[in-house]
Design an enzyme around this catalytic site. Structure first.
Site, PDB file in Angstrom:
ATOM      1  CB  SER A 159      -0.950  -0.020   1.206  1.00  0.00           C
ATOM      2  OG  SER A 159      -1.856   1.033   1.126  1.00  0.00           O
TER       3      SER A 159
ATOM      4  CB  THR B 252      -1.470   4.354   4.195  1.00  0.00           C
ATOM      5  OG1 THR B 252      -2.112   3.951   2.996  1.00  0.00           O
ATOM      6  CG2 THR B 252      -1.249   5.861   4.168  1.00  0.00           C
TER       7      THR B 252
ATOM      8  CB  THR C 126      -0.929   6.015   0.558  1.00  0.00           C
ATOM      9  OG1 THR C 126      -1.711   4.819   0.516  1.00  0.00           O
ATOM     10  CG2 THR C 126      -1.643   7.087  -0.238  1.00  0.00           C
TER      11      THR C 126
ATOM     12  NE  ARG D  39      -9.651   6.674  -3.364  1.00  0.00           N
ATOM     13  CZ  ARG D  39      -8.893   6.538  -2.280  1.00  0.00           C
ATOM     14  NH1 ARG D  39      -7.589   6.413  -2.381  1.00  0.00           N
ATOM     15  NH2 ARG D  39      -9.443   6.528  -1.085  1.00  0.00           N
ATOM     16  CB  VAL D  40      -6.611  11.676  -5.169  1.00  0.00           C
ATOM     17  CG1 VAL D  40      -5.725  12.163  -4.033  1.00  0.00           C
ATOM     18  CG2 VAL D  40      -5.834  11.694  -6.482  1.00  0.00           C
ATOM     19  N   GLY D  41      -7.180   9.743  -2.520  1.00  0.00           N
ATOM     20  CA  GLY D  41      -7.774   9.690  -1.180  1.00  0.00           C
ATOM     21  C   GLY D  41      -7.301  10.839  -0.313  1.00  0.00           C
TER      22      GLY D  41
ATOM     23  CB  THR E 140      -3.965   4.769   7.983  1.00  0.00           C
ATOM     24  OG1 THR E 140      -3.876   3.709   7.022  1.00  0.00           O
ATOM     25  CG2 THR E 140      -4.347   4.183   9.326  1.00  0.00           C
ATOM     26  N   GLY E 141      -6.595   4.429   6.317  1.00  0.00           N
ATOM     27  CA  GLY E 141      -7.915   3.820   6.150  1.00  0.00           C
ATOM     28  C   GLY E 141      -8.649   4.395   4.964  1.00  0.00           C
TER      29      GLY E 141
ATOM     30  N   GLY F  41      -9.958   6.716   2.757  1.00  0.00           N
ATOM     31  CA  GLY F  41      -9.701   8.147   2.627  1.00  0.00           C
ATOM     32  C   GLY F  41     -10.938   8.982   2.414  1.00  0.00           C
TER      33      GLY F  41
HETATM   34  C1  SD4 Z   1      -6.433   6.202   0.882  1.00  0.00           C
HETATM   35  N1  SD4 Z   1      -5.983   6.445   3.224  1.00  0.00           N
HETATM   36  O1  SD4 Z   1      -5.959   6.347  -0.232  1.00  0.00           O
HETATM   37  C2  SD4 Z   1      -5.517   5.806   2.015  1.00  0.00           C
HETATM   38  C3  SD4 Z   1      -5.467   4.323   2.080  1.00  0.00           C
HETATM   39  C4  SD4 Z   1      -4.850   3.740   3.314  1.00  0.00           C
HETATM   40  O2  SD4 Z   1      -3.936   1.945   4.393  1.00  0.00           O
HETATM   41  O3  SD4 Z   1      -4.646   4.372   4.312  1.00  0.00           O
HETATM   42  N2  SD4 Z   1      -4.523   2.473   3.300  1.00  0.00           N
HETATM   43  O4  SD4 Z   1      -7.639   6.306   1.106  1.00  0.00           O
END
Ligand code: SD4
Length: 333
Positions: A90, A192, A210, A220-222, A243-244, A246
């Protein structure tokens, strides 16, 4: 409504102890919100905190700090470790690609002066955290996207390379059999890296890098490269990183929210918990299938972490020890 900000720095000498107190207050006509910053409490430094099990990255950042390096250098060097780690799927090289099979990377960095630099959707360049730093330091801009960011990186001496490893290619080919696109995030295993550091001078910086969601839509962008989303640092108050999923972090401007909550007097832990609350307490929000985790540090070197589900962990270096710690979490049922 008039808003005024007062920042005072005062040197105090009490019982032979010299301390610096930074008093930050935000006054409106109807309210006075205040607090935060250092007092003559012991400030924990140097310190590093980073999302997930990132022992080597944190150790690397800690070494920079122990040698007297800046928090900015520490977070950059720490994040580069994960970007180069091909096993982490990731971040950086070996990251899982988008649905078209392209690995696209996002990163941002913030220094103790409140400067920010970011790159979004970059292909073929591994150390995007360093490119983000170059954007911050060598351009009049804060964000570069896609091809422009890649070209900029090459002009700065970064080499193009194929970021799709055999393992990630295989995983993508398996995914393509069903091509099930669900913008959810597995709650157990992500890497990430968001990192915050306090150097020996007491300055705070942060970085986040990430490859984003696996099999995301092209383009796509988080949250990770977005100021206030995946990362926010205010050297007077503290910093936070996410993290997680986005999309959920962005909708609540999570990292900025945490820093502002700390400015109002919340501890890093309380601030992280409230930021998770802002996500899960939305009416009808089905949070069962996605994860969000936050880390935070304040100016005193107090830290916090909280996630929606179990399995989020973070590494912390303080008092010369680097540990991986399981985060507390919301969904205990
Ligand atoms: C995202 N927050 O692109 C990132 C993904 C992530 O562990 O944290 N993965 O949404």
């Amino acid at each position: 409504m008039k808003r005024r900000k007062f920042i005072q720095n005062a040197s105090l000498s009490t019982l032979g102890v010299v301390a610096t107190a930074a008093i930050v207050s935000c006054k409106t006509e109807t309210e006075t919100t205040a607090i935060v910053a250092t007092s003559n409490d012991k400030v924990v430094k140097p310190l590093v905190i980073a999302t997930w099990k990132t022992d080597l990255a944190v150790e690397t950042a800690a070494e920079v700090l122990e040698k007297g390096g800046s928090a900015l250098d520490a977070v950059e060097q720490g994040c580069r470790i994960e970007e180069a780690n091909e096993k982490g799927q990731s971040v950086g090289k070996g990251g899982l690609p988008d649905r078209d099979g392209d690995v696209t990377l996002d990163a941002c960095i913030m220094d103790e002066k409140g400067n920010y630099g970011a790159v979004l959707g970059v292909k073929n360049i591994k150390h995007v955290i360093s490119v983000a730093r170059k954007v911050m330091e060598d351009t009049p801009h804060v964000m570069l996207v896609g091809e422009g960011a890649e070209k900029f990186a090459v002009t700065k001496g970064f080499e193009r390379e194929n970021l799709l490893t055999e393992a990630s290619k295989k995983a993508w080919e398996n995914w393509k059999i069903k091509s099930e696109y669900k913008p959810i995030i597995n709650i157990e295993n992500h890497d990430t890296i968001g990192m915050l550091a306090i150097d020996k001078k007491g300055n705070i910086s942060g970085a986040c890098t990430t490859s984003g969601l696996a099999y995301k839509m092209a383009g796509r962008v988080g949250d990770s490269p977005i100021i206030g989303g995946g990362l926010f640092v205010d050297n007077e108050i503290g910093g936070a990183s996410a993290t997680g999923l986005g999309e959920e972090v962005l909708k609540t401007v999570g990292s900025f929210l945490i820093v502002e909550l700390m400015r109002q007097g919340k501890s890093p832990q309380e601030a992280c918990e409230e930021a998770i609350g802002r996500i899960v307490n939305k009416p009808g929000k089905d949070f069962k299938n996605f994860q969000v985790g936050y880390i935070a540090v304040n100016k005193k070197g107090e830290t916090g972490a909280y996630s929606i589900h179990e399995w989020f962990s973070y590494n912390i270096y303080k008092d010369k020890e680097n540990k991986n710690i399981k985060s507390d979490y919301f969904n205990k049922v």
